[in-house]
Design an enzyme around this catalytic site. Sequence first.
Site, short mmCIF file in Angstrom:
data_model
loop_
_atom_site.label_atom_id
_atom_site.label_comp_id
_atom_site.label_asym_id
_atom_site.label_seq_id
_atom_site.Cartn_x
_atom_site.Cartn_y
_atom_site.Cartn_z
N ALA A 257 -0.46 6.47 0.70
CA ALA A 257 -0.25 5.02 0.70
C ALA A 257 0.11 4.52 -0.70
CB ALA A 257 -1.51 4.31 1.19
N PRO A 258 0.94 3.49 -0.84
CA PRO A 258 1.50 2.68 0.24
C PRO A 258 2.71 3.30 0.94
CG PRO A 258 2.17 1.80 -1.88
CD PRO A 258 1.25 2.94 -2.18
N LYS A 261 6.74 7.50 -1.40
CA LYS A 261 7.23 8.88 -1.41
C LYS A 261 7.36 9.41 0.01
CE LYS A 261 5.54 9.58 -6.01
NZ LYS A 261 4.67 8.38 -6.01
N CYS A 375 0.84 9.38 -11.92
CA CYS A 375 1.52 8.33 -12.70
C CYS A 375 0.73 8.09 -13.98
CB CYS A 375 1.72 7.06 -11.89
SG CYS A 375 0.21 6.33 -11.26
#
Length: 435
Positions: A257-258, A261, A375
């Site tokens: 989620a969201p 990818k 990230c």
Amino acid sequence: MTPRRLAVKALIHQEQAGYANLVLDAELKKCTPPLDSRDAAFAARIFYTTLERLPLLDYRINQFTKKPIAKLDAPVRAVLRAGLAQALYMNVPLPAAVNESVKLTRALGKSSAAGMVNAVLRRAAAADVSEADFADPLDRLSIYYCLSRPVAELFYAQFGAEAFPLAAAFYEKPKTTIRVNTLRTNDTALTALLQQEGHTVTPGPWPGALVVEFAGSPAASAAFKKGLFHVQGLASQFAALCVDALPGQQVLDFCAAPGGKSLTLAEAMQDKGQLVSGEFVPSRVPLLQQAFDRCGITCAVAVENDATQHNSDWPTFDRVLCDVPCSGLGVIAKKPDIRYKDLDGIENLLAAQQKILQNGADSLAENGRLVYSTCTVNDKENQAQVEKFLSANPDFHVVLPKTALPGADITPLGTLFLPHRTGTDGFFAAILERN
Ligand SMILES: C[S@@+](CC[C@H](N)C(=O)[O-])C[C@H]1O[C@@H](n2cnc3c(N)ncnc32)[C@H](O)[C@@H]1O
């Protein structure tokens, strides 16, 4: 309610902690009648700009107040910070920023502080403050570049002098990039459609990627509502493309989620085969199905699942993506509260990441491909995790990507995107395959 007052209310609310976006949304929702979209956008800019620059704003203000800013009444503190942020970073002329702040001080029942707000704002805005004032590198990172001490320490220990351009780059928002829904359109047709809608479009670095300057919110675009694209940064696109998902395969997106990818994976699969998109947080699972429905994807199933636990009921997969929960230290430009993280609990996070990666490997078919991504730019969550995984799984090796963006650092343990070098979010992705 004026936008300035709403921003100040949100700043006061934010002091009691909470995610900045949720705090702002809550204040906007409380507002009756609601602010129109222009005023709401102005309030949001004041709120986020103030948050992004808090330690430096406070440093300036503290030079001219009798009491340190931390000891002032919360409303006065918020008015000072927001007023100074407008004058210094939002091109609001100083007299307007001062007058509006003085009015607001009175409106908030703090008339006795109005004179002080007026004087302090004028002097703090005029103060000569530069990077060179902070000789100590950690002071420079934490005050001038507005990072918590633990984040400043981590960046300085890992990057040395490069921590400064890295920190500076978090004030540059990466250009908005989108991923074309190749199930419904193509780059040329979508470019023409978006241009007709009044947006500025240029080709991205690889097929299916477009760089778009949206006139307004991307979600308001008719092309978005028709499911012709999703917004996805180039580094995220890179991670999804590293998976090399093919039509007809069994693919697992372990932390989905969201769903950005997952969409890119399903499109690469031409909506053929099966994509299992797992997510631990129950309230986030429906976001996946909504994304699939909007984009017309039928090969994907959204499931609630804890990726740290091995699921022996599952089959093996040709491709597994572990886009793990992380500290987010690469996306500070988008999420200002990450600047001030204390990094407590990072050990638990590291342990969860390693478990997810191991479970991903255990769910992989013999000739499958595993991708680990984050990230963050924190080496402990990136290369060190891959290294640890490889020492526990000597039958795996790292595969280098065919392409990456100029400036990306392709290392033997994965590819690192640093915002000041790539113009993207900070990001990491490693491709792993069995020997
Ligand atoms: C980096 S985000 C994923 C972003 C997503 N891949 C995308 O491209 O839109 C990590 C996600 O993992 C979820 N998560 C956290 N712990 C998890 C766990 N133990 N198992 C599965 N998902 C988890 C978080 O709630 C979050 O939605």
